[in-house]
Design an enzyme around this catalytic site. Structure first.
Site, PDB file in Angstrom:
ATOM      1  N   CYS A   2      38.529  41.263  37.446  1.00 54.77           N
ATOM      2  CA  CYS A   2      38.249  40.681  36.126  1.00 54.77           C
ATOM      3  C   CYS A   2      39.180  41.302  35.090  1.00 54.77           C
ATOM      4  CB  CYS A   2      36.820  40.885  35.619  1.00 54.77           C
ATOM      5  SG  CYS A   2      35.551  40.203  36.672  1.00 54.77           S
ATOM      6  N   TRP A  75      36.581  37.352  38.077  1.00 56.80           N
ATOM      7  CA  TRP A  75      36.629  37.327  39.546  1.00 56.80           C
ATOM      8  C   TRP A  75      35.204  37.675  39.971  1.00 56.80           C
ATOM      9  CZ3 TRP A  75      35.900  40.565  43.749  1.00 56.80           C
ATOM     10  CH2 TRP A  75      36.430  40.109  44.953  1.00 56.80           C
ATOM     11  N   ASN A 101      33.960  44.341  33.266  1.00 54.00           N
ATOM     12  CA  ASN A 101      34.682  44.376  34.541  1.00 54.00           C
ATOM     13  C   ASN A 101      34.035  45.462  35.385  1.00 54.00           C
ATOM     14  OD1 ASN A 101      36.621  44.462  36.600  1.00 54.00           O
ATOM     15  ND2 ASN A 101      38.003  45.739  35.404  1.00 54.00           N
ATOM     16  N   GLU A 482      46.384  46.646  64.047  1.00 55.26           N
ATOM     17  CA  GLU A 482      46.648  46.290  62.648  1.00 55.26           C
ATOM     18  C   GLU A 482      47.985  46.880  62.190  1.00 55.26           C
ATOM     19  OE1 GLU A 482      45.705  44.221  60.655  1.00 55.26           O
ATOM     20  OE2 GLU A 482      46.198  44.949  58.651  1.00 55.26           O
ATOM     21  N   HIS A 505      50.281  49.789  82.805  1.00 52.41           N
ATOM     22  CA  HIS A 505      50.139  48.598  83.656  1.00 52.41           C
ATOM     23  C   HIS A 505      51.229  47.565  83.387  1.00 52.41           C
ATOM     24  CE1 HIS A 505      46.432  50.184  85.231  1.00 52.41           C
ATOM     25  NE2 HIS A 505      46.018  50.408  83.988  1.00 52.41           N
ATOM     26  N   LYS A 603      49.233  33.106  52.232  1.00 48.17           N
ATOM     27  CA  LYS A 603      48.059  33.973  52.056  1.00 48.17           C
ATOM     28  C   LYS A 603      46.804  33.331  52.647  1.00 48.17           C
ATOM     29  CE  LYS A 603      46.062  37.652  50.322  1.00 48.17           C
ATOM     30  NZ  LYS A 603      46.296  38.881  51.105  1.00 48.17           N
TER      31      LYS A 603
HETATM   32  C1  F6R Z   1      47.757  39.662  57.778  1.00 44.69           C
HETATM   33  C2  F6R Z   1      47.045  38.561  57.178  1.00 44.69           C
HETATM   34  C3  F6R Z   1      46.560  37.455  58.067  1.00 44.69           C
HETATM   35  C4  F6R Z   1      45.109  37.127  57.716  1.00 44.69           C
HETATM   36  C5  F6R Z   1      44.619  35.903  58.492  1.00 44.69           C
HETATM   37  C6  F6R Z   1      43.168  35.613  58.218  1.00 44.69           C
HETATM   38  O1  F6R Z   1      48.163  40.583  56.824  1.00 44.69           O
HETATM   39  O2  F6R Z   1      46.840  38.538  56.002  1.00 44.69           O
HETATM   40  O3  F6R Z   1      46.669  37.782  59.406  1.00 44.69           O
HETATM   41  O4  F6R Z   1      44.323  38.239  58.015  1.00 44.69           O
HETATM   42  O5  F6R Z   1      45.392  34.782  58.129  1.00 44.69           O
HETATM   43  O6  F6R Z   1      42.938  35.401  56.863  1.00 44.69           O
HETATM   44  P1  F6R Z   1      41.483  35.408  56.280  1.00 44.69           P
HETATM   45  O7  F6R Z   1      40.941  36.781  56.369  1.00 44.69           O
HETATM   46  O8  F6R Z   1      41.633  34.926  54.858  1.00 44.69           O
HETATM   47  O9  F6R Z   1      40.687  34.446  57.118  1.00 44.69           O
END
Ligand code: F6R
Length: 608
Positions: A2, A75, A101, A482, A505, A603
């Site tokens: 926010c 937000w 916020n 990760e 393996h 994203k």
């Molecule tokens: C990696 C990344 C993607 C998301 C994936 C799932 O840094 O951002 O692998 O994790 O596209 O996205 P969400 O969590 O929004 O379903």
């Protein structure tokens, strides 16, 4: 997240507030509003949607009689992102306005008392309690009233508050959430972040935590929560606009990596009790139903899938329920066995990933109960789910998930412990110990972030390394996965995440001089085995980097050891991933790449 903006001075007020909010839109943009103080009333203009929608409403009328005002871009954390829940909020008489916020953790208790004393609430927000509390303190100065409220409110929060009878005064207060003052000549600004006023002034006053600030056109006075006046600290801003939006960091990704202590604290806020229990009041599912579950599925994609991997270990270990995890795009096609005693947990930070949505819809149609774990209030996943557990990471702009991942890990640990509590599979003492560890996480993550400069130094010569392996066992395995994904997506190098014991393996054939092998060895009950596997990599020429806890003796196998604070095995996943985020970041920037917008990615992925 926010964004807050406030202005007292001679300019047309909306000319300051609306562009100021537009510069803070990165902090959240599900709804927005302004309160304009004419001295006799507030003009309250609010809307769901973006700042552009607010601007259209503001421009539709003449506001030249406004003397001052506050504004907000939201937000959502408490209450859906609609016009009623948009800030500013006011009391019944319209004498007070407030923008906020952060999260007021004890808002439900405060609201209960206000309702008992006759107050009527119109929104679902935690913020509205502040407006009613200020109204109840009409006999106090506005500064005293806000100070008193800060002393009663728990959690991280920033406030800007006005009374209609005092149009030349805004009171700001801060604990945990950011707030700064911009100093002008005969005018002053209050904001969550510098970009909101950067086009008007480059002089600012820093506001520390637990401070209350009195902002008038000619003066800025700072006080602590005992009412003692303090000397304000002035700074000159030499950032350009873009740098200012990134809070001084060169990229959004690095900013978001450093926001993790705060994001984790927000995700834990109000969910751990003083007596060492997990309190998930927002997870609206009948405990009787949770006790009837005989199988759990966790479904997600990408980084969120790595949170699912950790969740499998946590839920199985703590509840003894069998857990299956699935990459969402695969789930429907393997004909999974589901019924009304199955609990399905869908994890998606955006809550819009189509693969995950399709998978959970399929599970729901088979009669399964569905919990959504999302970072976006009212997302498609949230709407689809029988119950939602929100992570509270704030808006993530960098395409690579960082703070949304660590908050997913925390959310899954909370959920695992909650299920254990409800089902009675862990004794209260064991739960309390883990709760105390969760409480330490924000500070531990802040400590882990201190290794950034050393990791930058370590990776300085790696711009041309083309092959990396990330290895771990048990809870360290999802962390390794990760680490590999982060490096692939932002540095465009081949990076394999593998279970350390599986290398022999087959993949060990790829290890030779020049390959960097990052071992994660924080999980104490498998650490010795992980270290042996790292010896096998070293013997074949790999450069060995080890992530280990601060007190662990990890022998001589590693060329470089990166230390993180010690914690229990699964809890430690949250800190263990921090060095790997930093490693991928520094390798990518050394290769001159745009880490915020890596090639070929989006994203939110809304295609199958
Ligand atoms: C990696 C990344 C993607 C998301 C994936 C799932 O840094 O951002 O692998 O994790 O596209 O996205 P969400 O969590 O929004 O379903």
């Amino acid at each position: 997240m926010c964004g807050i903006v406030g202005y007292v001075g001679p300019r047309p007020v909306t000319d300051v507030l609306v562009p100021g909010l537009a510069h803070l839109e990165y902090r959240g943009y599900d709804s927005a509003g302004v309160a304009l103080n004419t001295g006799t009333s507030f003009d309250l203009i609010k809307t769901a949607g973006r700042i552009a929608d607010l601007e259209a409403l503001v421009d539709a009328e003449d506001h030249s009689n406004a003397l001052s005002g506050i504004g907000h871009t939201r937000w959502a954390t408490h209450g859906a992102p609609n016009t009623v829940n948009a800030h500013p909020h006011t009391d019944e008489a319209g004498d007070v306005v407030v923008v906020h916020n952060g999260i007021i953790e004890n808002w439900a208790d405060l609201k209960k008392k206000l309702v008992e004393s006759g107050h009527e609430f119109i929104s679902d927000t935690d913020t509205e309690v502040v407006a009613h509390m200020v109204a109840d303190r009409a006999d106090m100065t506005l500064r005293d009233a806000v100070t008193d409220i800060m002393n009663q409110a728990e959690g991280a929060l920033a406030l800007a508050v006005m009374r209609k009878s005092e149009p030349d005064l805004i009171i700001g207060a801060r604990r945990g959430s950011p707030l700064v003052v911009g100093r002008g000549d005969g005018e002053n600004f209050l904001a969550s972040d510098i970009p909101a006023f950067l086009e008007h002034t480059r002089e600012m006053v820093i506001i520390e935590d637990d401070r209350v600030v009195e902002v008038r056109p000619e003066s800025v006075r700072l006080f602590d929560l005992e009412g003692n006046e303090l000397e304000p600290e002035h700074r000159k801003i030499d950032w350009d606009f873009e740098a200012a939006e990134k809070g001084g960091y060169p990229t959004f990704m690095l900013k978001e990596i450093h926001e993790q202590p705060h994001a984790i604290a927000d995700t834990l806020a109000g969910r751990l009790s003083e007596t060492g229990r997990v309190v998930l009041n927002d997870l609206d599912l009948d405990p009787v139903l949770l006790r009837s579950i005989d199988k759990v599925f966790v479904i997600a994609c990408g980084t969120s899938y790595h949170a699912a991997m950790m969740a499998k270990y946590a839920i199985e270990r703590w509840t003894r329920l069998p857990v299956e995890i699935d990459i969402a795009s695969e789930f429907r096609y393997r004909d999974p066995v589901l019924d009304d005693r199955s609990l399905v947990i869908g994890i998606s930070q955006s809550g819009e990933t189509i693969d995950t949505l399709a998978a959970v819809r399929y599970a729901k149609a088979q009669g399964a109960k569905l919990i959504g774990v999302s970072n976006v209030i009212d997302s498609a996943l949230a709407r689809e789910s029988h119950a939602v557990l929100y992570t509270r990471a704030g808006l993530e702009i960098g395409v690579a998930a960082t703070k949304t991942f660590t908050t997913q890990l925390v959310a899954m640990q909370l959920l695992g412990l909650y299920l254990a509590q409800v089902r009675g599979t862990l004794d209260p003492g064991a739960i309390e110990l883990l709760v105390r560890e969760l409480e330490q996480l924000p500070e531990q993550v802040a400590t882990a972030l201190e290794s950034s400069a050393a990791i930058e130094e370590l990776t300085r010569g790696w711009a041309d390394v083309r092959d990396y392996f990330f290895l771990g066992r048990s809870g360290d395995f999802p962390v390794a996965m990760e680490g590999a994904l982060k490096l692939k997506e932002i540095a465009y190098v081949r990076a394999e995440g593998y279970a350390a014991g599986e290398m022999k393996h087959g993949p060990i054939a790829l290890i030779e001089e020049g390959v960097v092998v990052v071992g994660v060895a924080t999980d104490t009950h498998v650490q010795a085995k992980t270290l042996s596997n790292m010896e096998e990599m070293k013997a074949r020429g790999g450069t060995i980097v080890l992530v280990a806890e601060e007190d662990d003796d990890v022998g001589e196998v590693a060329d470089h050891v990166i230390r993180v604070p010690s914690a229990s095995d699964l809890i430690c996943t949250v800190t263990a991933v921090i060095p790997l985020q930093l490693l991928s970041y520094h390798v990518a920037t050394a290769r001159g790449l745009d880490v915020d917008k890596p090639r070929n990615l989006a994203k939110t992925v809304t295609v199958e």
